[in-house]
Design a protein around this motif. Structure first.
Motif, PDB file in Angstrom:
ATOM      1  N   GLN A 136       0.892  -1.119  -0.109  1.00 37.48           N
ATOM      2  CA  GLN A 136       0.025  -0.134   0.088  1.00 37.48           C
ATOM      3  C   GLN A 136       1.041   1.246  -0.068  1.00 37.48           C
ATOM      4  O   GLN A 136       0.526   2.417  -0.411  1.00 37.48           O
ATOM      5  N   TYR A 143      -2.459  -0.648  -3.818  1.00 33.07           N
ATOM      6  CA  TYR A 143      -2.856  -2.169  -4.329  1.00 33.07           C
ATOM      7  C   TYR A 143      -3.847  -2.792  -3.642  1.00 33.07           C
ATOM      8  O   TYR A 143      -4.525  -3.990  -3.997  1.00 33.07           O
ATOM      9  N   ALA A 144      -4.339  -2.112  -2.482  1.00 39.30           N
ATOM     10  CA  ALA A 144      -5.287  -2.728  -1.669  1.00 39.30           C
ATOM     11  C   ALA A 144      -6.601  -2.779  -2.425  1.00 39.30           C
ATOM     12  O   ALA A 144      -6.945  -1.686  -3.021  1.00 39.30           O
ATOM     13  N   GLU A 161      -3.675  -7.697  -6.110  1.00 35.90           N
ATOM     14  CA  GLU A 161      -3.876  -8.193  -4.600  1.00 35.90           C
ATOM     15  C   GLU A 161      -4.550  -9.467  -4.585  1.00 35.90           C
ATOM     16  O   GLU A 161      -4.325 -10.422  -3.727  1.00 35.90           O
ATOM     17  N   THR A 168      -2.866 -10.009   1.905  1.00 37.45           N
ATOM     18  CA  THR A 168      -3.826  -8.786   1.560  1.00 37.45           C
ATOM     19  C   THR A 168      -3.213  -7.707   2.171  1.00 37.45           C
ATOM     20  O   THR A 168      -2.391  -7.754   3.291  1.00 37.45           O
ATOM     21  N   PHE A 169      -3.512  -6.407   2.012  1.00 34.15           N
ATOM     22  CA  PHE A 169      -3.110  -5.383   2.332  1.00 34.15           C
ATOM     23  C   PHE A 169      -4.056  -4.444   3.013  1.00 34.15           C
ATOM     24  O   PHE A 169      -5.373  -4.427   2.757  1.00 34.15           O
ATOM     25  N   SER A 170      -3.753  -3.397   4.020  1.00 36.24           N
ATOM     26  CA  SER A 170      -4.473  -2.466   4.566  1.00 36.24           C
ATOM     27  C   SER A 170      -4.923  -1.397   3.649  1.00 36.24           C
ATOM     28  O   SER A 170      -4.210  -1.205   2.497  1.00 36.24           O
ATOM     29  N   ARG A 171      -5.781  -0.489   4.141  1.00 34.10           N
ATOM     30  CA  ARG A 171      -5.898   0.613   3.200  1.00 34.10           C
ATOM     31  C   ARG A 171      -5.205   1.958   3.683  1.00 34.10           C
ATOM     32  O   ARG A 171      -5.502   2.766   2.953  1.00 34.10           O
ATOM     33  N   ASP A 182       1.380   1.541   5.120  1.00 31.23           N
ATOM     34  CA  ASP A 182       1.457   0.109   5.511  1.00 31.23           C
ATOM     35  C   ASP A 182       3.055  -0.044   6.143  1.00 31.23           C
ATOM     36  O   ASP A 182       3.511  -1.127   6.312  1.00 31.23           O
ATOM     37  N   ALA A 192       1.661  -6.534   6.102  1.00 32.22           N
ATOM     38  CA  ALA A 192       0.663  -7.213   5.322  1.00 32.22           C
ATOM     39  C   ALA A 192       0.065  -8.270   5.787  1.00 32.22           C
ATOM     40  O   ALA A 192       0.662  -8.943   6.908  1.00 32.22           O
TER      41      ALA A 192
END
Length: 252
Positions: free
Chosen positions: A124, A132-133, A138, A144-147, A150, A186
């Motif tokens: 992110q 990319y979130a 993804e 998975t990524f946070s919004r 990060d 992540a």
């Protein structure tokens, strides 16, 4: 025997500086690339590397999963989603073009390999600008990524801990890992293989998407998060060659 092929996009930047000296000022501009150590490691392991700096990838990165199929692996390092989404013809001339993030996902689902390397403009990223979130890319990765932003900055250094020391990606990677100076935080997907951690967070993660494979390395392949001691480490070349080989389905 035909060499395996990898498409590497990103790892380039331009710095525009303003020098103020009393009443007067002037500007300087410097262009730099940060993927030299990684490219050398892959080529030494027998890979045919096609390198697209970010400004080249903006126009020339393949549009479709079929075109990406010419490569065994696609590697994204420090290149934001917008660079791949906003082709110059779309941004400047309002022309509709293929969604290249969706093309990457579909390429992996069809059997391709994907590696995402951490940085200020992957995962992110800084100020969440990598974006990319929630993207199709993804979906193809084992994390998975946070919004939000990060980054985990570790100026005192953080050392990797091996969670799966027998994993094929660690074959021939001997000795202690030199400290890294930061990484992107992540979350590993259910069923993904957490090969190594840093600071208690996933560092090297492997997984599958459809018929293909995805690898996430949450820190850098070169300075600044990967300091000289890391890129000059005896295990560096084997680690990256193994990552590419695993993503391509050539090992493990």
């Amino acid at each position: 025997m035909t060499k395996p092929r990898i498409l590497m996009a990103g790892e380039s930047w331009t710095v525009h500086s303003i020098h103020q000296k009393g009443f007067d000022s002037f500007t300087t501009t410097e262009y730099a690339e940060g993927g030299g150590h990684l490219i050398a490691a892959l080529e030494a392991a027998g890979w045919d590397v096609t390198y697209q700096p970010a400004h080249v990838a903006a126009r020339d990165f393949p549009d479709t999963a079929e075109a990406l199929g010419a490569f065994d692996v696609v590697l994204l390092s420090d290149i934001g989603a917008n660079t791949l989404l906003l082709h110059p013809d779309t941004f400047a001339r309002a022309e509709a073009r293929p969604d290249r993030l969706a093309s990457i996902r579909d390429y992996v689902a069809a059997g391709g390999g994907l590696i995402m390397v951490g940085g200020y403009l992957t995962f992110q990223g800084i100020d969440a600008k990598a974006q990319y979130a929630g993207s199709p890319v993804e979906e193809a990765l084992p994390v998975t990524f946070s919004r939000h932003d990060d980054r985990v900055e570790c100026p005192a250094g953080v050392t990797a801990e091996l969670a799966m020391p027998g994993h094929p990606m660690l074959e021939g990677v001997s000795g202690d890992w030199p400290a890294l100076l930061g990484y992107n935080r992540a979350q590993a997907r259910d069923g993904a293989e957490i090969v190594a951690t840093a600071g208690g967070d996933p560092l090297l993660v492997a997984g599958t998407h459809g018929k293909g494979r995805g690898v996430a390395f949450a820190s850098d392949c070169g300075p600044h998060w990967a300091p000289p001691s890391f890129v000059e480490w005896s295990g560096y070349a084997a680690l990256w060659a193994n990552m590419a080989g695993w993503a391509a389905g050539r090992i493990g």
